[in-house]
Enzyme design. Structure first.
Site, short mmCIF file in Angstrom:
data_model
loop_
_atom_site.label_atom_id
_atom_site.label_comp_id
_atom_site.label_asym_id
_atom_site.label_seq_id
_atom_site.Cartn_x
_atom_site.Cartn_y
_atom_site.Cartn_z
N GLU A 132 0.82 -1.23 0.00
CA GLU A 132 0.00 0.00 0.00
C GLU A 132 0.86 1.27 0.00
O GLU A 132 2.06 1.23 0.27
CB GLU A 132 -0.94 -0.01 1.21
CG GLU A 132 -0.20 -0.22 2.53
CD GLU A 132 -0.87 0.45 3.71
OE1 GLU A 132 -1.27 1.62 3.58
OE2 GLU A 132 -0.94 -0.18 4.78
N SER A 171 -12.45 1.57 11.39
CA SER A 171 -11.76 1.67 10.10
C SER A 171 -12.54 0.98 8.98
O SER A 171 -13.09 -0.11 9.16
CB SER A 171 -10.38 1.04 10.21
OG SER A 171 -9.76 1.03 8.94
N ALA A 172 -12.52 1.62 7.81
CA ALA A 172 -13.12 1.02 6.61
C ALA A 172 -12.38 -0.25 6.20
O ALA A 172 -12.90 -1.04 5.40
CB ALA A 172 -13.11 2.04 5.47
N ASP A 173 -11.18 -0.47 6.75
CA ASP A 173 -10.45 -1.71 6.44
C ASP A 173 -11.28 -2.94 6.82
O ASP A 173 -11.24 -3.97 6.15
CB ASP A 173 -9.12 -1.78 7.21
CG ASP A 173 -8.13 -0.69 6.80
OD1 ASP A 173 -8.39 0.02 5.80
OD2 ASP A 173 -7.09 -0.57 7.49
N LYS A 202 -3.39 -2.50 14.79
CA LYS A 202 -2.49 -1.60 15.50
C LYS A 202 -2.91 -1.48 16.97
O LYS A 202 -4.10 -1.40 17.27
CB LYS A 202 -2.45 -0.24 14.82
CG LYS A 202 -1.69 -0.33 13.49
CD LYS A 202 -1.40 1.01 12.88
CE LYS A 202 -2.46 1.46 11.93
NZ LYS A 202 -2.67 0.67 10.74
N ASP A 229 -15.59 5.69 15.43
CA ASP A 229 -14.43 5.51 14.55
C ASP A 229 -14.08 4.03 14.40
O ASP A 229 -13.44 3.43 15.27
CB ASP A 229 -13.22 6.31 15.07
CG ASP A 229 -12.10 6.36 14.05
OD1 ASP A 229 -12.17 5.61 13.05
OD2 ASP A 229 -11.16 7.15 14.24
N VAL A 232 -5.33 0.32 3.45
CA VAL A 232 -5.55 -1.12 3.32
C VAL A 232 -6.84 -1.36 2.52
O VAL A 232 -6.87 -2.17 1.59
CB VAL A 232 -5.62 -1.79 4.71
CG1 VAL A 232 -6.16 -3.22 4.60
CG2 VAL A 232 -4.24 -1.80 5.37
N LYS A 266 -4.88 10.68 1.89
CA LYS A 266 -5.12 9.28 2.23
C LYS A 266 -6.42 8.87 1.54
O LYS A 266 -7.43 9.55 1.67
CB LYS A 266 -5.25 9.23 3.75
CG LYS A 266 -5.38 7.88 4.38
CD LYS A 266 -5.29 8.04 5.90
CE LYS A 266 -6.00 6.94 6.62
NZ LYS A 266 -6.06 7.17 8.08
N1 PSU Z 1 0.13 -0.30 8.78
C1 PSU Z 1 1.22 0.41 9.19
N2 PSU Z 1 1.18 1.76 9.06
C2 PSU Z 1 0.10 2.43 8.52
C3 PSU Z 1 -1.03 1.66 8.09
C4 PSU Z 1 -0.95 0.30 8.23
O1 PSU Z 1 2.20 -0.16 9.68
O2 PSU Z 1 0.13 3.66 8.41
C5 PSU Z 1 -2.23 2.42 7.50
C6 PSU Z 1 -3.02 1.55 6.51
O3 PSU Z 1 -3.11 2.27 5.30
C7 PSU Z 1 -4.41 1.43 7.14
C8 PSU Z 1 -4.51 2.73 7.87
O4 PSU Z 1 -5.42 1.22 6.20
O5 PSU Z 1 -3.21 2.82 8.47
C9 PSU Z 1 -5.64 2.75 8.87
O6 PSU Z 1 -6.22 4.02 8.87
P1 PSU Z 1 -7.68 4.25 9.52
O7 PSU Z 1 -7.53 3.86 10.95
O8 PSU Z 1 -7.97 5.72 9.32
O9 PSU Z 1 -8.64 3.39 8.76
MN MN Z 2 -11.01 5.95 11.20
#
Ligand code: PSU
Ligand code: MN
Length: 309
Positions: free
Chosen positions: A25, A140-142, A159, A138, A106, A86
């Site tokens: 990604e 994630s859309a993942d 994470k 909140d 992701v 993003k």
């Molecule tokens: N894994 C990492 N670092 C990152 C990400 C993943 O080690 O920065 C990113 C990915 O692109 C994932 C995003 O989709 O963090 C999650 O963002 P959010 O919580 O806004 O969905």
């Molecule tokens: Mn989010």
């Protein structure tokens, strides 16, 4: 053929020749690390995948085209331009129709990998249900993407800034198979264990590949999460990192940082407060995931002699 896709010839040939391809990604490049660490990370991921005998395909939106396999110059561009927006599923059509650049999360990378016929994708950690989500909403859309898109995502769990038990509940509801690669415990990104079990422990790349193949053969369309713990020698002290996470979450709250800015802020804050230790751990786990994803992709191709998906 989808005219919005622009192919790196090497990736196109690899797919046509039934070679193993692993997607990577671009959000992690533009928003996951500082420059030039992000450039080093992106290049090393590609190198590690090649060393295993697979072909890397870093995916990003380049002037309105979904580029399947960035060139070296394009990788440098994403590393140097940390203001590239993003881009998740909801952003894709707008960013593409305007002819802009987009750093794919992701979720977006899974969606584009699927369009390109790439079955495996390596990242650091997926997004998930944030702590305090019952109030902030909140999530994630993942997670939703894993529910709907047939790509196997190799990661070090979710994470640790997230609520891991709630993330696992969400994945269960969404029907996402969660595998533990040589672990029975869902990894927590900077540390090897979270205290929450995974559904299925697999011992080898071949075993993981067989589960992916069975899901494909059954026509089950959603994603699979293959979680790989950070290598022991790179693991962080759980008390130390959790302490830093709590402080980073407080800083985000105080400064009113929400929505798509939350994850990049929290990661950058941790990289700062740990004096680079969390960034070093993050890089180590990403490389380990890239290597593991390449091995699983190769094992999967071996189960599919001469067949293009
Ligand atoms: N894994 C990492 N670092 C990152 C990400 C993943 O080690 O920065 C990113 C990915 O692109 C994932 C995003 O989709 O963090 C999650 O963002 P959010 O919580 O806004 O969905
Ligand atoms: Mn989010």
């Amino acid at each position: 053929m989808n005219s919005y896709l622009e192919w790196n010839p090497e990736v196109r040939e690899a797919l046509e020749g039934n070679k193993a391809v692993v997607a990577l990604e671009t959000t992690i490049i533009s928003h996951g690390f500082a420059y030039p660490e992000n450039l080093d990370c992106a290049r090393t991921c590609e190198r590690v995948i090649r060393e295993e005998g697979a072909v890397p395909a870093t995916i990003g939106i380049v002037r309105g085209k979904i580029k399947i396999g960035l060139s070296e110059e394009e990788i440098v561009h994403f590393a140097e331009h940390r203001d590239i927006p993003k881009c998740s599923r909801r952003d894709a059509a707008a960013v593409i129709s305007r002819g802009d650049y987009g750093a794919c999360t992701v979720a977006a990378t899974m969606m584009f990998a699927r369009m390109a016929g790439i079955r495996f994708f390596a990242t650091g950690g997926i997004g998930g249900v944030h702590r305090g989500a019952p109030r902030s909403f909140d999530i994630s859309a993942d997670l939703e993407e894993l529910a709907r898109t047939g790509v196997a995502v190799v990661c070090a769990g979710a994470k640790a800034i997230l609520d891991i038990p709630l993330t696992l509940e969400y994945l269960e509801t969404a029907g996402v198979t969660v595998l533990g690669f040589q672990t029975g415990d869902f990894p927590a990104f900077y540390t090897r264990t979270s205290g929450s079990p995974v559904d299925y422990r697999v011992e080898s790349a071949g075993e993981a590949a067989r589960i992916v193949k069975t899901q494909v053969d059954l026509g089950i369309q959603n994603g699979i999460l293959i979680t790989v713990p950070i290598p022991e020698e790179d693991e962080m002290n759980p008390v130390y990192i959790n302490d830093n996470i709590l402080r980073a979450l407080e800083a985000a709250e105080t400064r009113g940082i929400r929505g798509k800015a939350a994850t990049p802020f929290l990661l950058a804050e941790l990289h700062r407060t740990t004096g680079g230790k969390s960034a070093a751990a993050n890089k180590a786990l990403v490389f380990n995931n890239a290597r593991t994803a390449a091995r699983i992709a190769l094992a999967y191709q071996a189960l599919h002699p001469g067949r293009r998906e």
